[in-house]
Write an enzyme that holds these catalytic residues in place. Sequence first.
Site, short mmCIF file in Angstrom:
data_model
loop_
_atom_site.label_atom_id
_atom_site.label_comp_id
_atom_site.label_asym_id
_atom_site.label_seq_id
_atom_site.Cartn_x
_atom_site.Cartn_y
_atom_site.Cartn_z
N GLY A 129 0.81 -1.22 0.00
CA GLY A 129 0.00 0.00 0.00
C GLY A 129 0.84 1.27 0.00
N ARG A 244 19.04 8.64 -6.82
CA ARG A 244 18.62 8.92 -8.20
C ARG A 244 19.81 9.20 -9.12
NH1 ARG A 244 13.52 11.83 -5.53
NH2 ARG A 244 12.34 9.90 -5.32
N GLN A 280 20.09 7.04 -44.22
CA GLN A 280 19.95 8.19 -43.33
C GLN A 280 18.98 7.88 -42.17
OE1 GLN A 280 18.51 12.01 -44.91
NE2 GLN A 280 20.64 12.64 -44.89
N GLN A 337 14.92 -1.68 -33.14
CA GLN A 337 14.50 -1.34 -34.51
C GLN A 337 15.69 -1.42 -35.47
OE1 GLN A 337 11.36 -0.99 -34.86
NE2 GLN A 337 11.23 -0.46 -37.04
N LEU A 339 18.29 -3.28 -35.17
CA LEU A 339 18.65 -4.69 -35.39
C LEU A 339 17.55 -5.47 -36.11
CD1 LEU A 339 20.96 -3.99 -33.35
CD2 LEU A 339 20.66 -6.27 -32.41
N GLU A 364 12.89 3.94 -7.37
CA GLU A 364 13.36 5.14 -6.64
C GLU A 364 12.56 6.37 -7.05
OE1 GLU A 364 17.40 5.63 -5.62
OE2 GLU A 364 17.84 3.50 -5.86
N GLY A 365 11.27 6.17 -7.22
CA GLY A 365 10.35 7.23 -7.63
C GLY A 365 10.12 7.16 -9.12
N THR A 366 8.88 6.92 -9.51
CA THR A 366 8.57 6.84 -10.95
C THR A 366 8.91 8.20 -11.61
OG1 THR A 366 6.32 7.66 -10.67
CG2 THR A 366 6.63 5.26 -10.50
N GLU A 368 6.96 10.04 -13.18
CA GLU A 368 5.89 11.01 -12.87
C GLU A 368 6.24 11.72 -11.55
OE1 GLU A 368 5.39 7.87 -13.81
OE2 GLU A 368 4.30 8.08 -15.70
C1 LIG Z 1 12.39 -4.43 -9.71
C2 LIG Z 1 12.06 -3.45 -8.64
C3 LIG Z 1 12.99 -3.17 -7.65
C4 LIG Z 1 12.66 -2.31 -6.61
N1 LIG Z 1 13.55 -2.10 -5.57
C5 LIG Z 1 13.12 -1.46 -4.44
C6 LIG Z 1 13.93 -1.43 -3.26
O1 LIG Z 1 15.06 -1.93 -3.24
N2 LIG Z 1 13.43 -0.85 -2.14
C7 LIG Z 1 12.20 -0.26 -2.10
O2 LIG Z 1 11.81 0.23 -1.05
N3 LIG Z 1 11.42 -0.25 -3.23
C8 LIG Z 1 11.84 -0.84 -4.37
N4 LIG Z 1 11.05 -0.87 -5.50
C9 LIG Z 1 9.77 -0.20 -5.45
C10 LIG Z 1 9.66 1.02 -6.37
O3 LIG Z 1 10.41 2.07 -5.87
C11 LIG Z 1 8.16 1.31 -6.55
O4 LIG Z 1 7.64 0.28 -7.37
C12 LIG Z 1 7.91 2.66 -7.16
O5 LIG Z 1 8.25 3.70 -6.26
C13 LIG Z 1 6.46 2.86 -7.58
O6 LIG Z 1 5.55 2.43 -6.61
P1 LIG Z 1 4.36 1.44 -7.03
O7 LIG Z 1 4.98 0.30 -7.76
O8 LIG Z 1 3.57 1.13 -5.82
O9 LIG Z 1 3.49 2.24 -8.08
P2 LIG Z 1 2.30 3.28 -7.75
O10 LIG Z 1 2.73 4.26 -6.73
O11 LIG Z 1 1.06 2.51 -7.48
O12 LIG Z 1 2.16 4.03 -9.14
C14 LIG Z 1 1.40 3.51 -10.24
C15 LIG Z 1 1.35 4.60 -11.32
O13 LIG Z 1 0.70 5.77 -10.80
C16 LIG Z 1 1.53 6.90 -10.95
N5 LIG Z 1 1.36 7.82 -9.82
C17 LIG Z 1 1.29 7.53 -8.50
N6 LIG Z 1 1.16 8.63 -7.76
C18 LIG Z 1 1.16 9.68 -8.63
C19 LIG Z 1 1.07 11.09 -8.50
N7 LIG Z 1 0.97 11.69 -7.30
N8 LIG Z 1 1.09 11.86 -9.62
C20 LIG Z 1 1.21 11.27 -10.85
N9 LIG Z 1 1.30 9.93 -11.05
C21 LIG Z 1 1.29 9.16 -9.95
C22 LIG Z 1 2.94 6.33 -10.96
O14 LIG Z 1 3.87 7.23 -11.56
C23 LIG Z 1 2.75 5.06 -11.76
O15 LIG Z 1 2.75 5.34 -13.12
C24 LIG Z 1 11.38 -1.67 -6.59
C25 LIG Z 1 10.48 -1.92 -7.62
C26 LIG Z 1 10.79 -2.80 -8.62
C27 LIG Z 1 9.74 -3.08 -9.68
#
Ligand SMILES: Cc1cc2nc3c(=O)[nH]c(=O)nc-3n(C[C@H](O)[C@H](O)[C@H](O)COP(=O)(O)OP(=O)(O)OC[C@H]3O[C@@H](n4cnc5c(N)ncnc54)[C@H](O)[C@@H]3O)c2cc1C
Length: 382
Positions: A129, A244, A280, A337, A339, A364-366, A368
Amino acid sequence: MDFALTEEQRMIQDTARRLAEKEIKPVAAALDAEIRFPDEICRRMAELGLLGGTVSPEYDGSGMDYVSYALALMEISKACASCGCILATHNSLFCYPVSAFGTEEQKKKYLAPAARGEKIGCFGLTEPGAGSDAGGVRTKAVEDGDSWILNGGKIFITNGMAASLCCLAALTEPDQGARGISSFIVDLDNTPGFSRRPMENKLGIKASGTAELIFEDARIPKENLLGVRGNGLRQMLTTLDGGRIGIASQAVGVGKAIIEEAIEYAQTREQFGGPIAKFQAIQFKLADMATQMDAAELLILRAAWRADNGLSYEKEAAMAKMYGSDVAMHAAVEGIQILGGYGYFNEYPMERHLRDIKITQIYEGTNEIQRLVIARNLLKKK
Ligand SMILES: Cc1cc2nc3c(=O)[nH]c(=O)nc-3n(C[C@H](O)[C@H](O)[C@H](O)COP(=O)(O)OP(=O)(O)OC[C@H]3O[C@@H](n4cnc5c(N)ncnc54)[C@H](O)[C@@H]3O)c2cc1C
């Protein structure tokens, strides 16, 4: 302005490059196919001082600056994205917070063995969550005499299957929401009530030991609280700012591999009576990919330079991570593409690069969330 690297920075880059080319690149495809955590490569990275990269020599680290760290990470990631991810997580997400927020005793006990590479570290923030909304952490830490009792679970944890140490976020004041989060150092090898499960069915970085961490009445010593009680979320977010720079370096490292391999292929694959590099359409792709990757590298070096010089770097690190991962993802799509059909098969590393690079836009933060961080900095009242 001086774009030249110092002698020390060049030396660290060369050391990482030699290890990457000679020992990591030859096994990268097998690590991916076998979903195997690279213990042997971790040992080699430890011997060369990379696992304790940015840690002070006082705690057995190499004391390298962030620019050197980013350069080394690019080289390792160019050979194997999983190895780059493992190295970045260990350094940026375990060693950094213990260096920055730990007590002298914690540094001696936990940071020094991690810096020597005897113990691998991980970072436990994400929960089912609590993803982008990291304040939604539900894992609890309750005081009990000389201990904390942990209950809850973490998912998606990089290095989780191999790590002995974890920097963990848990709620100490559940009624205070995000302000009630604290961070802890957990000795995963010696904590009754702790268990882990692999999370291996993933798209890429398959050798990075991703795990679910489970805490059921897990008892850790009282003195393993990291930093100030209730400041855990702030500490974790500060940690991610530096992290990051590492993700951006992973992305650009893989991006450089993509460009090199695309150039080589374009110069050797013949169609219509000559190499496809004469078209090209192919040249323009290569020109865009190379320009974007250079720009991304400069963003990384700027953020790293600011970190080295005690300047704020939250915005610059977010820019480097967002842009670097976006252009590396684009390069991976274009690489396939170039290849053509061959890029779609694992006979060439390009399909692995495509699978590996996607994560840099997510963890480490999407991207977005990076845009939110950048905009928040732009709109900050002076
Ligand atoms: C392979 C892998 C390794 C990882 N390693 C670690 C680790 O070592 N330690 C750790 O703690 N975590 C780790 N993570 C977790 C990772 O940091 C999270 O998956 C990531 O922060 C996104 O959280 P979520 O997957 O719950 O997506 P969500 O937060 O549910 O997001 C789903 C979508 O909604 C968008 N979204 C959510 N909130 C907003 C907003 N306010 N505004 C706009 N868009 C939004 C997101 O950008 C995304 O596109 C890992 C994840 C993966 C897949």
